[in-house]
Design a protein around this motif. Structure first.
Motif, mmCIF file in Angstrom:
data_model
loop_
_atom_site.group_PDB
_atom_site.id
_atom_site.type_symbol
_atom_site.label_atom_id
_atom_site.label_comp_id
_atom_site.label_asym_id
_atom_site.label_seq_id
_atom_site.Cartn_x
_atom_site.Cartn_y
_atom_site.Cartn_z
ATOM 1 N N PHE A 24 56.801 100.609 42.710
ATOM 2 C CA PHE A 24 55.952 100.411 43.791
ATOM 3 C C PHE A 24 54.532 100.220 43.313
ATOM 4 C CE2 PHE A 24 59.184 102.752 45.893
ATOM 5 C CZ PHE A 24 59.687 101.912 47.044
ATOM 6 N N VAL A 25 53.463 99.708 43.873
ATOM 7 C CA VAL A 25 52.162 99.864 43.392
ATOM 8 C C VAL A 25 51.742 101.419 43.529
ATOM 9 C CG1 VAL A 25 49.917 99.213 43.781
ATOM 10 C CG2 VAL A 25 51.807 97.338 43.984
ATOM 11 N N GLU B 22 55.000 94.113 50.387
ATOM 12 C CA GLU B 22 54.064 94.341 49.264
ATOM 13 C C GLU B 22 52.543 94.455 49.528
ATOM 14 O OE1 GLU B 22 55.313 92.291 45.695
ATOM 15 O OE2 GLU B 22 57.414 92.683 45.941
ATOM 16 N N PHE B 23 52.314 94.487 50.770
ATOM 17 C CA PHE B 23 50.976 94.720 51.212
ATOM 18 C C PHE B 23 50.777 96.057 51.163
ATOM 19 C CE2 PHE B 23 51.115 90.119 52.446
ATOM 20 C CZ PHE B 23 49.860 89.652 52.191
ATOM 21 N N GLU C 241 44.940 99.467 52.398
ATOM 22 C CA GLU C 241 43.861 98.779 51.851
ATOM 23 C C GLU C 241 43.315 97.769 52.822
ATOM 24 O OE1 GLU C 241 45.172 96.640 48.473
ATOM 25 O OE2 GLU C 241 45.105 98.328 47.180
ATOM 26 N N LEU C 242 44.239 97.347 53.780
ATOM 27 C CA LEU C 242 43.881 96.464 55.020
ATOM 28 C C LEU C 242 43.098 97.092 56.077
ATOM 29 C CD1 LEU C 242 47.513 94.645 55.514
ATOM 30 C CD2 LEU C 242 45.177 93.777 54.543
ATOM 31 N N ILE D 223 51.565 92.112 59.498
ATOM 32 C CA ILE D 223 50.806 91.520 58.597
ATOM 33 C C ILE D 223 50.703 89.947 58.793
ATOM 34 C CG2 ILE D 223 51.179 90.640 56.143
ATOM 35 C CD1 ILE D 223 50.602 93.901 56.498
ATOM 36 N N ASP D 224 51.660 89.089 59.214
ATOM 37 C CA ASP D 224 51.638 87.959 59.858
ATOM 38 C C ASP D 224 50.225 87.616 60.725
ATOM 39 O OD1 ASP D 224 53.597 87.381 58.042
ATOM 40 O OD2 ASP D 224 55.023 87.224 59.908
#
Length: 553
Positions: free
Chosen positions: A63-64, A244-245, A249-250, A298-299
């Motif tokens: 994972f990030v 993977e978003f 951060e969003l 996300i979409d």
């Protein structure tokens, strides 16, 4: 999965060298001072603090990742991801490295009489708030070894299990007490340092070949911290695993794109509900925790962010400025979802604005969202969306007067004090602000940035009405106006007529200007000056009701 033991000294070494980090989807620090002190007491009493959960890292991080709060951002190759135990390790690390800017943690060592059993009064953790003024950090005594030890306290940072803290502790002892007492203090500190260094924090370890989705599932099911995972925390993790978003951060991007949103609601709370509406789904846990919802969020993210920005601009245009005065919470995520697809510009946007203005005020002035909120909100969303898109002119249920009638004059008279979370009381306050809400004395208008300095003023002071009028009747929305604190304190217990005359005498603009300022709160000068409380309530209620009917028509 393998169970292992690990001392606090070993955990700290790994944190110091950045060998253990957090997957990016982990929520942020959530513990309070009470939790931190409780954990330190657990260590001091040598009691279990629960098991942690790690994921071994192979050639590549699964994972990030990000470092723990207060931990170094650079170091050795990452060897583990901490899946559960972030709050505990962060609390220990930050308290023992003096990383909390507003608080200092210490261990209190009781003075013991000869006949007392040493085990009966164990050391305990305490903390003190810190603040800065004129370049100094207060209270000053916390940085003076003699004053700290005079209170039988030892800073927790000196008990950290490493050579640097050990050397600092030795120097601190020299300045804390006279030479004849250093042996006692050094012995106490050495025992405490050993307690912290050898404290066992066991953990469960997932091997490096564990699939991402399995690690995520274990993370959700085994999180055992004092702050249980919320639905949002789980959605963050699922989005990270499946798309993977980083939702964290969003959300930060959303704060920048829609800066007014935070005035009404925490962005992380509104995106799940708005995201569900945009996907034509009810915001229930079964929906929010599904993979399809996370991928859909996300979409549709750009739509959601655009809707949140336009919705908060619309609320400000309607003189709804913040959550403190918001009559009902469901309107914010609904408006964000509706503005996401609303026309942008010209007549089409004008029509959408008219429809949504009617929706907004009917949400405030009817009982539509008093119960079954999720179901009713989704039904209204679908109908309003179709109406705005000109696909269907069928009236949404919230527009039906037969089932959700706009409040009457009698209801407005009874509306409660708007400082409390009273839907109708707050709605009355908002109607009064639509005309400008000029301060009675300085004439300044009510604006988002100035509302925090305004106070809820009794037009007929409670001190004058008390004894003759029931308390509940005194604290009515119609007896309230938002004015600056200076004006409110200046009025005190003065009768309306006396205060109005004082204002007229103080202003070179005369009675006409005072009438205008009162009218900007939907207050009739003559009704207020007359001094009859019942007549004032009834008269102002008629005016407010007329405006309410117009807003909802």
């Amino acid at each position: 999965m393998e169970a292992r033991n690990r001392s606090l000294s070993n955990w700290f070494t790994r944190i110091r060298h950045r060998q253990i980090v957090l997957p990016r989807f982990q929520r942020f620090e959530a513990w309070t001072d009470r939790h931190v002190r409780g954990l330190l007491d657990t260590v001091l009493r040598k009691l279990p603090a629960g098991a942690l959960l790690t994921l071994e890292v192979g050639d590549e991080e699964p994972f990030v990742s990000r470092p723990m709060s207060g931990a170094p951002s650079k170091g050795d190759r990452v060897g583990e991801h901490l899946l559960d135990g972030q709050q505990r390790l962060t609390a220990l690390w930050r308290s023992m490295t003096a990383d909390y800017p507003d608080r200092t943690y210490l261990v209190e060592v009781e003075s013991l009489d000869d006949e007392e059993d040493e085990l009966s009064r164990p050391p305990r953790a305490v903390s003190y708030g810190r603040w800065e003024r004129d370049g100094k950090r207060y209270p000053l005594w916390l940085d003076l070894p003699t004053e700290v030890w005079r209170r039988r306290l030892i800073p927790v940072e000196l008990l950290r299990p490493d050579a640097e803290a050990e050397a600092a502790f030795k120097e601190w002892v020299k300045g804390a007490c006279p030479p004849e007492e250093t042996f006692e203090l050094f012995e106490i500190g050495t025992n405490l340092r050993t307690t912290f260094a050898l404290f066992n924090l066991p953990f469960l370890s997932l091997p490096s070949d564990t699939p991402r989705e399995v690690a995520l599932d274990v993370f959700v099911k085994m999180n055992t911290s004092a702050q249980p995972l919320s639905t949002y925390d789980i959605v963050v993790a699922q989005i990270e695993a499946h798309t993977e978003f980083s939702l964290h951060e969003l959300v930060e991007e959303l704060r920048a794109e829609a800066p007014r949103l935070e005035r009404f609601v925490e962005p992380s709370k509104v995106i799940l509900t708005s995201g569900a509406y945009i996907q034509d789904k009810a915001p229930r846990n079964a929906t929010l925790l599904s993979t399809s919802f996370c991928e859909g969020l996300i979409d549709h993210w750009d739509l959601l962010a655009n809707g949140a920005r336009r919705a908060t601009e619309f609320l400000s245009d309607e003189h709804v400025f913040d959550k403190t005065r918001l009559p009902t919470d469901p309107v914010v995520p609904l408006l964000a979802a509706l503005w996401a697809r609303a026309p942008d510009g010209l007549d089409a946007e004008g029509e959408a604005r008219t429809v949504l203005r009617r929706f907004l005020w009917r949400a405030f002035l009817t009982d539509r969202y008093e119960k079954a909120v999720n179901t009713r909100a989704l039904v209204d969303y679908r109908a309003l969306r179709a109406m705005i898109a000109d696909q269907d002119k069928a009236m949404p249920p919230i527009f039906h007067d037969d089932s959700h009638a706009v409040v009457g004059v009698e209801d407005i008279v009874l509306a409660g004090w708007p400082k409390k979370k009273d839907r109708l009381g707050r709605a009355v306050m908002l109607i009064s602000l639509r005309a400008g809400g000029l301060d009675f004395a300085d004439g300044s208008p009510a604006k988002p940035d100035s509302l925090q300095s305004r106070e809820y003023h009794h037009l007929f002071p409670a001190a004058l009405l008390s004894g003759d009028v029931d308390d509940a009747k005194i604290h009515r929305a119609l007896n309230c106006a938002l004015v600056t604190w200076k004006t409110n304190r200046n009025i005190a217990a003065t009768s309306p007529m006396d205060y109005l005359r004082k204002r007229i005498d103080a202003s070179s603009l005369g009675e006409g200007e005072i009438r205008r300022r009162l009218q900007s709160h939907v207050i009739d000068y003559d009704l207020l000056a007359n001094g009859n409380y019942d007549s004032f309530l009834e008269g102002r209620a008629e005016t407010v009701h007329s405006i309410a009917r117009e807003l909802c028509a």
